[in-house]
Design a protein around this motif. Structure first.
Motif, PDB file in Angstrom:
ATOM      1  N   VAL A   1       0.811  -1.226   0.000  1.00  0.00           N
ATOM      2  CA  VAL A   1       0.000   0.000   0.000  1.00  0.00           C
ATOM      3  C   VAL A   1       0.840   1.270   0.000  1.00  0.00           C
ATOM      4  N   GLY A   2       2.159   1.138   0.095  1.00  0.00           N
ATOM      5  CA  GLY A   2       3.024   2.309   0.079  1.00  0.00           C
ATOM      6  C   GLY A   2       3.370   2.859   1.449  1.00  0.00           C
ATOM      7  N   LEU A   3       3.542   1.987   2.420  1.00  0.00           N
ATOM      8  CA  LEU A   3       3.950   2.441   3.748  1.00  0.00           C
ATOM      9  C   LEU A   3       5.388   2.936   3.715  1.00  0.00           C
ATOM     10  N   THR A   4       5.685   3.921   4.534  1.00  0.00           N
ATOM     11  CA  THR A   4       7.029   4.483   4.599  1.00  0.00           C
ATOM     12  C   THR A   4       7.940   3.593   5.442  1.00  0.00           C
ATOM     13  N   ASP A   5       9.237   3.819   5.321  1.00  0.00           N
ATOM     14  CA  ASP A   5      10.203   3.077   6.148  1.00  0.00           C
ATOM     15  C   ASP A   5       9.947   3.330   7.629  1.00  0.00           C
ATOM     16  N   ARG A   6       9.603   4.549   7.951  1.00  0.00           N
ATOM     17  CA  ARG A   6       9.334   4.891   9.349  1.00  0.00           C
ATOM     18  C   ARG A   6       8.110   4.135   9.876  1.00  0.00           C
ATOM     19  N   GLU A   7       7.064   4.063   9.063  1.00  0.00           N
ATOM     20  CA  GLU A   7       5.866   3.326   9.466  1.00  0.00           C
ATOM     21  C   GLU A   7       6.158   1.835   9.609  1.00  0.00           C
ATOM     22  N   MET A   8       6.953   1.307   8.705  1.00  0.00           N
ATOM     23  CA  MET A   8       7.315  -0.110   8.792  1.00  0.00           C
ATOM     24  C   MET A   8       8.129  -0.378  10.052  1.00  0.00           C
TER      25      MET A   8
ATOM     26  N   TYR B   1       8.108   1.277  12.819  1.00  0.00           N
ATOM     27  CA  TYR B   1       7.216   1.418  13.971  1.00  0.00           C
ATOM     28  C   TYR B   1       6.425   0.130  14.191  1.00  0.00           C
ATOM     29  N   ALA B   2       5.853  -0.409  13.114  1.00  0.00           N
ATOM     30  CA  ALA B   2       5.059  -1.629  13.218  1.00  0.00           C
ATOM     31  C   ALA B   2       5.912  -2.828  13.633  1.00  0.00           C
ATOM     32  N   LEU B   3       7.194  -2.793  13.295  1.00  0.00           N
ATOM     33  CA  LEU B   3       8.104  -3.883  13.659  1.00  0.00           C
ATOM     34  C   LEU B   3       8.752  -3.661  15.023  1.00  0.00           C
ATOM     35  N   ASN B   4       8.390  -2.552  15.660  1.00  0.00           N
ATOM     36  CA  ASN B   4       8.895  -2.212  16.987  1.00  0.00           C
ATOM     37  C   ASN B   4      10.418  -2.036  16.980  1.00  0.00           C
ATOM     38  N   MET B   5      10.902  -1.299  15.981  1.00  0.00           N
ATOM     39  CA  MET B   5      12.327  -0.984  15.899  1.00  0.00           C
ATOM     40  C   MET B   5      12.490   0.407  15.310  1.00  0.00           C
TER      41      MET B   5
ATOM     42  N   ASN C   1      17.797   0.989  12.780  1.00  0.00           N
ATOM     43  CA  ASN C   1      18.074  -0.439  13.004  1.00  0.00           C
ATOM     44  C   ASN C   1      17.514  -1.300  11.878  1.00  0.00           C
ATOM     45  N   LEU C   2      16.372  -0.918  11.349  1.00  0.00           N
ATOM     46  CA  LEU C   2      15.796  -1.654  10.234  1.00  0.00           C
ATOM     47  C   LEU C   2      16.721  -1.609   9.025  1.00  0.00           C
ATOM     48  N   HIS C   3      17.291  -0.432   8.750  1.00  0.00           N
ATOM     49  CA  HIS C   3      18.174  -0.290   7.589  1.00  0.00           C
ATOM     50  C   HIS C   3      19.525  -0.953   7.778  1.00  0.00           C
ATOM     51  N   ARG C   4      19.913  -1.185   8.998  1.00  0.00           N
ATOM     52  CA  ARG C   4      21.201  -1.849   9.256  1.00  0.00           C
ATOM     53  C   ARG C   4      21.175  -3.334   8.899  1.00  0.00           C
ATOM     54  N   LEU C   5      20.010  -3.928   8.896  1.00  0.00           N
ATOM     55  CA  LEU C   5      19.896  -5.354   8.604  1.00  0.00           C
ATOM     56  C   LEU C   5      20.099  -5.619   7.119  1.00  0.00           C
TER      57      LEU C   5
ATOM     58  N   ASP D   1       9.563 -12.071  17.300  1.00  0.00           N
ATOM     59  CA  ASP D   1       8.649 -10.949  17.505  1.00  0.00           C
ATOM     60  C   ASP D   1       8.507 -10.083  16.255  1.00  0.00           C
ATOM     61  N   ALA D   2       9.615  -9.695  15.659  1.00  0.00           N
ATOM     62  CA  ALA D   2       9.552  -8.860  14.455  1.00  0.00           C
ATOM     63  C   ALA D   2       8.937  -9.625  13.290  1.00  0.00           C
ATOM     64  N   SER D   3       9.233 -10.906  13.200  1.00  0.00           N
ATOM     65  CA  SER D   3       8.635 -11.725  12.137  1.00  0.00           C
ATOM     66  C   SER D   3       7.122 -11.784  12.295  1.00  0.00           C
ATOM     67  N   GLU D   4       6.667 -12.012  13.521  1.00  0.00           N
ATOM     68  CA  GLU D   4       5.230 -12.064  13.763  1.00  0.00           C
ATOM     69  C   GLU D   4       4.571 -10.738  13.404  1.00  0.00           C
ATOM     70  N   ARG D   5       5.195  -9.647  13.788  1.00  0.00           N
ATOM     71  CA  ARG D   5       4.638  -8.327  13.494  1.00  0.00           C
ATOM     72  C   ARG D   5       4.550  -8.090  11.986  1.00  0.00           C
ATOM     73  N   LEU D   6       5.571  -8.498  11.250  1.00  0.00           N
ATOM     74  CA  LEU D   6       5.551  -8.311   9.805  1.00  0.00           C
ATOM     75  C   LEU D   6       4.424  -9.126   9.173  1.00  0.00           C
ATOM     76  N   LEU D   7       4.245 -10.348   9.632  1.00  0.00           N
ATOM     77  CA  LEU D   7       3.184 -11.188   9.094  1.00  0.00           C
ATOM     78  C   LEU D   7       1.802 -10.671   9.488  1.00  0.00           C
ATOM     79  N   LEU D   8       1.671 -10.169  10.709  1.00  0.00           N
ATOM     80  CA  LEU D   8       0.398  -9.571  11.127  1.00  0.00           C
ATOM     81  C   LEU D   8       0.100  -8.315  10.312  1.00  0.00           C
ATOM     82  N   LEU D   9       1.132  -7.527  10.041  1.00  0.00           N
ATOM     83  CA  LEU D   9       0.953  -6.335   9.215  1.00  0.00           C
ATOM     84  C   LEU D   9       0.518  -6.719   7.814  1.00  0.00           C
TER      85      LEU D   9
END
Length: 137
Positions: free
Chosen positions: A39-46, A48-52, A56-60, A69-77
């Protein structure tokens, strides 16, 4: 057991046990961009939803797997976005507006604001369910 890749690439929502199994295996970092693109979510929104943090998200690296936990959040999103796309008949701008707009039934918070908790994912999905059945959201 389904692989994490099939859970993200699937055009439909994942079953609860599919979410559990894939979360335990860990979802690849590269799949964040696929979910965001729904849907076009921003990196910041992603992040936030991943609780990071976005940093830190860009470092991976793309081939790194998230923890449970982050995997579950991504799948729930992903499930929430697929439900919203179905509810709003595939209209991505409408889904984004809905995600970012405060809703009375969510204590005047936008659905995105609730995605810092797993309970928030459920509450946002409940609102979509009410919309599906023509009930006040």
């Amino acid at each position: 057991m389904e692989s994490p890749v099939s859970q993200i690439d699937s055009p439909t929502r994942s079953s609860p046990f599919g979410v559990i199994n894939s979360s335990r295996q860990g979802v690849l970092r590269s799949q964040v961009d696929e979910v965001a693109a729904l849907v076009g979510l921003t990196d910041r929104e992603m992040a936030y939803a991943l609780n990071m943090t976005p940093r830190n998200l860009h470092r991976l690296k793309d081939e790194q797997r998230f923890n449970v936990d982050a995997s579950e959040r991504l799948l729930l999103l992903k499930n929430l976005l697929m439900h919203a796309l179905d509810t709003f008949e595939g209209r991505k701008p409408t889904v984004l507006q809905w995600l970012r707009t405060p809703i009375r039934e969510l204590a005047s918070q936008a659905p995105l604001q609730l995605l810092d908790t797993v309970t928030g994912f459920g509450l946002a999905d409940d609102v979509l369910g009410r919309l599906d059945y023509g009930l006040p959201a």
